[in-house]
Design a protein around this motif. Sequence first.
Motif, PDB file in Angstrom:
ATOM      1  N   LEU A 153     -16.171   0.203  17.013  1.00 53.00           N
ATOM      2  CA  LEU A 153     -15.827  -1.121  17.533  1.00 53.00           C
ATOM      3  C   LEU A 153     -14.322  -1.226  17.755  1.00 53.00           C
ATOM      4  CD1 LEU A 153     -18.037  -3.455  15.278  1.00 53.00           C
ATOM      5  CD2 LEU A 153     -18.521  -2.672  17.603  1.00 53.00           C
ATOM      6  N   LYS A 154     -13.567  -0.650  16.842  1.00 50.95           N
ATOM      7  CA  LYS A 154     -12.107  -0.655  16.945  1.00 50.95           C
ATOM      8  C   LYS A 154     -11.653   0.108  18.196  1.00 50.95           C
ATOM      9  CE  LYS A 154      -8.069   0.917  14.264  1.00 50.95           C
ATOM     10  NZ  LYS A 154      -7.537  -0.293  13.619  1.00 50.95           N
ATOM     11  N   MET A 155     -12.247   1.272  18.416  1.00 50.61           N
ATOM     12  CA  MET A 155     -11.876   2.082  19.575  1.00 50.61           C
ATOM     13  C   MET A 155     -12.226   1.385  20.883  1.00 50.61           C
ATOM     14  SD  MET A 155     -13.013   5.880  18.272  1.00 50.61           S
ATOM     15  CE  MET A 155     -12.437   6.673  19.777  1.00 50.61           C
ATOM     16  N   ASP A 209     -14.372  -7.591  19.843  1.00 49.77           N
ATOM     17  CA  ASP A 209     -13.996  -8.747  19.022  1.00 49.77           C
ATOM     18  C   ASP A 209     -15.091  -9.018  17.993  1.00 49.77           C
ATOM     19  OD1 ASP A 209     -12.450 -10.891  18.156  1.00 49.77           O
ATOM     20  OD2 ASP A 209     -13.429 -12.299  19.522  1.00 49.77           O
ATOM     21  N   SER A 210     -15.405  -8.018  17.216  1.00 53.93           N
ATOM     22  CA  SER A 210     -16.458  -8.138  16.211  1.00 53.93           C
ATOM     23  C   SER A 210     -16.181  -7.143  15.092  1.00 53.93           C
ATOM     24  CB  SER A 210     -17.839  -7.884  16.831  1.00 53.93           C
ATOM     25  OG  SER A 210     -17.873  -6.622  17.463  1.00 53.93           O
ATOM     26  N   PRO A 265     -12.480  -2.134  10.901  1.00 52.98           N
ATOM     27  CA  PRO A 265     -12.821  -3.547  10.697  1.00 52.98           C
ATOM     28  C   PRO A 265     -14.202  -3.718  10.062  1.00 52.98           C
ATOM     29  CG  PRO A 265     -13.132  -2.990  12.993  1.00 52.98           C
ATOM     30  CD  PRO A 265     -12.566  -1.759  12.336  1.00 52.98           C
ATOM     31  N   VAL A 266     -14.290  -3.453   8.768  1.00 52.82           N
ATOM     32  CA  VAL A 266     -15.570  -3.522   8.069  1.00 52.82           C
ATOM     33  C   VAL A 266     -15.411  -4.353   6.805  1.00 52.82           C
ATOM     34  CG1 VAL A 266     -15.049  -1.310   6.956  1.00 52.82           C
ATOM     35  CG2 VAL A 266     -17.394  -2.160   6.948  1.00 52.82           C
ATOM     36  N   GLU A 310      -6.690  -8.307  11.944  1.00 52.79           N
ATOM     37  CA  GLU A 310      -5.742  -7.339  11.395  1.00 52.79           C
ATOM     38  C   GLU A 310      -6.274  -5.917  11.439  1.00 52.79           C
ATOM     39  OE1 GLU A 310      -4.199  -8.513   7.597  1.00 52.79           O
ATOM     40  OE2 GLU A 310      -4.195 -10.645   8.113  1.00 52.79           O
ATOM     41  N   GLN A 311      -7.532  -5.764  11.895  1.00 52.71           N
ATOM     42  CA  GLN A 311      -8.148  -4.443  12.000  1.00 52.71           C
ATOM     43  C   GLN A 311      -8.000  -3.673  10.703  1.00 52.71           C
ATOM     44  OE1 GLN A 311      -9.826  -2.908  15.152  1.00 52.71           O
ATOM     45  NE2 GLN A 311     -10.141  -5.110  14.852  1.00 52.71           N
TER      46      GLN A 311
END
Length: 414
Positions: free
Chosen positions: A200-202, A206-207, A236-237, A297-298
């Motif tokens: 999701l980060k890559m 927006d989740s 982002p977990v 803030e990832q």
Amino acid sequence: MKAAREHIVSEEEEDDDVEDESSLAENKGMNFEGDKIAYTKKLNFLPGSSEERVQCYRVLDDDGYPESNMSELVSKEVALKIYSGMVTLNTMDKFFYEAQRQGRLSFYLTSYGEEAINLASAAALNTDDIVLAQYREPGVLLWRGFTVQDFANQCFGNNAGHGKGRQMPIHYGSKNLNYVTLSSPLTTQLPQAVGIAYSLKMDKKDSCVIVFFGDGSASEGDFHAGLNFAAVMDAPVVFFCRNNGWAVSTPVTQQFRSDGIVVKGQAYGIQSIRVDGNDALAVYNVVRSAREIAINEQRPILIEAMTYRVSHHSTSDDSTKYRSVDEIEHWKTMHSPIKRFRKWIERKGWWSNKEESILHVKHAIEEAEKEEMPPLRDMFTDVYDELPSNLMEQETVLRETIQRHPKDFPNNFF
């Protein structure tokens, strides 16, 4: 005196040597790769644990009175949906548990005492957030639209159920609802959650990902691997631990000597918080805030929700063998998350008898029993695009076995 003077001089010279070596190392850029190091002359071991326990965040006390000005966290609509969901989950558990005891289900596992964790956390998430659950979070699916009939179909393994009988009961999943299908082995979902979160980060989504697990899972290697993986990769977990006091029959006192699970996050450089898992408002606010941090803030967040497993671990367990009935009854009556939240919405003037859900769980069970079982062929499909030779051989052997022992299999098994 001379000897004492020589000893003092010797210590001073030694200190000068340490300082000179430190300065030399700094000038040459020899700080350790792990981090910048501050040197000291004192021999100090870090304590195994702090004398002060990490405080537990809550909004409502056991009588449903708000302890802070945070009681306006949710709207009437959201509050009633949370409450209705908790009641629905509790009622569904009662019917399904009894169905298993009657021999109509092979296995079941309830969420008694942990209803607030289920529904309040679900309410704080976005439907685009991906959920990796353990086995005591069906309320998250319930919130997202999985019906009581869907639950019944999966548990009975019929042709309409998720998985079509290829997984044991309570192993729910839904691709449409972003709820990854459960797997039985403990803690496998934590590293998987980090991998999904990193994707999701890559993709700059927006989740985030939320992964649920119990205190027993925190004793598994995948817990530590998952947290370290997430911290290093800034994934982002949200790690959500249900510390309900028991890993089947093993109490937390025999699982770890640390102050619960929350302190383990700091060791990996992860922001962490402890919350009262029986307080729906507190759980909602913590998960909502954790989600914002994870996305904006990832970075990963660790939540430890303190609760109590009122039920047996599963239908294969009798918890009265290792804990007293009085203890169970105390938590069931005095610390019920449903009763606490009910008292709060009553004081708000939001609840009436009309809002109480009249459920038809019994009807759902009856309908699930009427539904046809999946054909034998479905046991081998949906894994490969084209069935490989080894699975075709297994299917042939199975059919031959059934033909030799027809009395041991239902007539419609083919």
